[in-house]
Design an enzyme around this catalytic site. Structure first.
Site, mmCIF file in Angstrom:
data_model
loop_
_atom_site.group_PDB
_atom_site.id
_atom_site.type_symbol
_atom_site.label_atom_id
_atom_site.label_comp_id
_atom_site.label_asym_id
_atom_site.label_seq_id
_atom_site.Cartn_x
_atom_site.Cartn_y
_atom_site.Cartn_z
ATOM 1 C CG ASN B 197 -11.645 -2.108 -4.936
ATOM 2 O OD1 ASN B 197 -11.311 -1.253 -5.735
ATOM 3 N ND2 ASN B 197 -10.836 -2.631 -4.065
ATOM 4 C CG ASP B 198 -11.046 2.080 -2.449
ATOM 5 O OD1 ASP B 198 -10.596 1.137 -3.124
ATOM 6 O OD2 ASP B 198 -10.508 2.488 -1.404
ATOM 7 N N GLY B 226 -2.664 2.690 -0.819
ATOM 8 C CA GLY B 226 -2.220 1.597 -1.670
ATOM 9 C C GLY B 226 -2.263 2.008 -3.133
ATOM 10 C CB CYS B 262 0.140 -8.001 1.705
ATOM 11 S SG CYS B 262 1.368 -8.582 0.522
ATOM 12 C CD GLU B 269 -0.211 -1.405 -1.503
ATOM 13 O OE1 GLU B 269 -1.238 -1.710 -2.099
ATOM 14 O OE2 GLU B 269 -0.072 -1.497 -0.272
#
Lengths: 404, 404
Positions: B197-198, B226, B262, B269
């Site tokens: 994951n980044d 995000g 989402c 967010e």
DNA sequence: AATGTTTAATTTGACTAGTAAATTAAAAAC
DNA sequence: GTTTTTAATTTACTAGTCAAATTAAACATT
């Protein structure tokens, strides 16, 4: 290409003795072959380590049962287990109206328990020492144990505790801040003493003798007066910086929300604590029956059950807020397991299916990644058992370090 | 009584070579004596391990500067550092409109960078492989590097990634779920590949070459499209169960709150993301100037600066919600350090003093326990540098395992 | 210039933890 | 009574680490 992950490669390689001992602790009774498999040590190493542990009296062999069973050829395995008689420890949970004592043997089996009531809710340090000393004597007498037979002491108390340093940074039961309580107690009783935040100690108990036995990453949530959170990462209690544990009760679930006892607004506790629900009930339902908060809570829950919509609405919102707090823990931690641990489970609205389902709904993790949720109903000595288990942890380390 | 803590005793005893290597990595240039102090290994061991690392070409000696300085008697120390030329790795950050490539040497020094734009925002797996292969070739050409000179590849992408298994469980840029992307890439390029994951990869970069060099427990928060969260515990990335990272962006800050992309309500967010602010602005301020969200955000911020109270109110609330999310992380984790890491820091309202102060106010930890907050403004290649650093981690493990 | 002092690095010899492979132990199966 | 099977132990060896002694390379003092 058969790759190795950056981490995962070099860790987990604790000490052989520790590895073997904890394998026995978690899987007892267990034979040496299986210990070898569990620990990834060679049978040879397991033999030599278990021999040491046996001579040190920390473990013992037990007769294996399946002798004579058909299909079981070969030399029969010899099971090993922790030798309960090796040590006795005491665990103490300090709350605002009593101190609860539990005596555990080295296996974690409870030998005796005792509750020492108190007239006061807060203490200065000398008063607390007196209270604990008196209670300890009474508990020993009650259990029929000699003080000299006790090898270690664990103490759990609410508040912020630096467990590494043994210092109570702040506690609702102790007036002074930054008190070196571990040292004080160790000096007084001349045995190793271990102190920690009470929620952490419940996590310790769940890890070793409870539902977290086989989990490496899990959280334990306790609801008593406050909402407590114990975190286990890689099989070890996570205590954060300076050893001070997590605070779930005061995470914010609403900007500028309900007033909390801590003086801030929007804390989870300000929505799910007994006092918070009674406060709302007082506003919309008038005075509830009952002489104390416990009885009043019963009245509120009974009213909801009977169909009182105001009572239902109060309880429902508290449940949803709790779900939200849980979901946030899940989103941040992605634990494999959540243990809701407490003594008032049957009458608690917080552990209902509805709350768990809401939590799952609010958590972003999908399906198979959602943590398992287990509800663990301990008796009211849960906390002191946790403290005693913590003491066993410490005694084990000392005992293993002595072997050379 | 000089006690040992239950944990703390047996851990931290990684592998000698790993210990020495990472001590050099974090403290370079550093002399052998100091490595011995840092690692608690004996000088003898340090000598023999460094000799191995030298012959393996992983580290090198550097001339020490203070020769001839008065008051510095004794044999002069010989400093050691990672040998940058030992390996070159590539790090790739995949976003919805491009893939960014960074080449780092073994020391973590950036050699070259390249951005490969894309027309599409989502890919099926074959498309993604083509896109990455093309981009890699272009990046190599641009940097003037041979493909054969690259020892490893790190890839960061948004979404839920099982880094251990090398599987992308879900990502906004990849249409299919549960794709073994690591394996695919490793087969294609015939070098070790590491994916994650980044946000986790930014944490890796902060740990090794950024502001988290000397911290053991910290969190990195990134705000891009995000809100990302990377957690470092005991010096290692914490990935939760099945290696899927934390989700700060979708922690709930308001029950039944604003609608999030989402599909759920009340996510952080949905209050601090660009689109959330523009949605509010659209409601109360009419259409904003600007052809794209970035420009419109600039217009909103400019309006607030000029004194537009509606704009100010929108921004203020987002800031306070962000504070609340941060405070919850602090309450649950008690990290020693929070790194707010991003590229748009100067024009971001989220990193202002007001937000930090609110966070401190909402966190229950008092005074000296409050984590330090550092703001780190990386260039826009931050993410791919993180990915490359992750690859270096992996290459180090492989290289050290080879020495025998 | 010769000698002493100081600090860094290395060598030596020993010890510990762990292993693979061979061996012994204890049972059931034939 | 012999064979097979599984568990546990013994033996001989390796890798990793350290304490203590030694060597190396500088400055300081006379």
């Amino acid at each position: 290409m058969n790759q190795l992950m950056p981490s995962q490669l070099h860790d987990a390689r604790s000490n052989g003795r520790t590895l073997v001992f904890s394998a026995i602790r978690r899987n007892a009774p267990v034979a040496r072959v299986d210990i070898a498999k569990i620990t990834n040590l060679s049978p040879a190493t397991v033999t030599s380590i278990t021999a040491e542990l046996l001579t040190a009296g920390l473990i013992e062999e037990v007769a294996v049962e399946n002798s004579g069973v058909a299909g079981k050829r070969g030399r029969p395995r010899v099971d090993l287990k922790i030798r309960g008689a090796a040590h006795i420890v005491v665990g103490i949970k300090l709350s605002d109206n009593s101190a609860t004592y539990s005596f555990l043997d080295f296996e974690g089996k409870k030998i005796a328990g005792y509750v020492h009531p108190s007239a006061q809710e807060t203490y200065c340090l000398p008063e607390l020492m007196t209270f604990l000393t008196d209670g300890y004597s009474a508990a020993l007498t009650d259990a029929g144990l000699e003080e000299s037979s006790i090898s270690g002491m664990g103490l759990g108390l609410p508040g912020v505790v630096d467990a590494e340093a043994g210092i109570v940074l702040w506690s609702p039961v102790l007036i002074e801040k930054n008190q070196p309580l571990q040292q004080k107690l160790a000096d007084t009783f001349s045995i190793p003493v271990f102190i920690d935040n009470d929620a952490n100690l419940v996590a310790v108990a769940e890890k070793h003798i409870g539902l977290g036995k086989n989990a490496q990453n899990f959280v334990v949530i306790t609801v008593e007066q406050g909402v407590g959170l114990g975190i286990v990462i890689n099989g070890k209690i996570y205590r954060g910086t300076k050893g001070c544990g997590a605070e779930l009760g005061h995470t914010k679930v609403q900007l500028d929300g309900a007033l909390c006892r801590c003086g801030q607004r929007g804390c989870l506790e300000a929505y799910v604590g007994d006092y918070a629900l009674l406060r709302e009930a007082g506003t919309a339902m008038g005075p509830l029956e009952g002489a104390n908060p416990q009885e009043q809570m019963q009245a509120l829950l009974a009213a909801a059950k009977k169909g009182n919509t105001v009572a239902q609405s109060i309880i429902r919102r508290a449940g949803r807020m709790f779900s939200m707090g849980l979901a946030n823990v899940v989103n941040i931690f992605a634990p494999e397991l959540i243990i809701l641990s407490g003594e008032r489970l049957q009458d608690s609205f917080l552990y209902g299916d509805e709350v768990i389902n809401d939590m799952k709904k609010y958590a972003v993790q999908s399906g198979d990644l959602m943590p398992e949720v287990k509800i663990h109903s301990w008796d009211n000595q849960m906390w002191s058992i946790g403290a005693a288990t913590f003491a066993i942890d410490g005694i084990i380390d000392i005992a293993l370090a002595k072997i050379r």
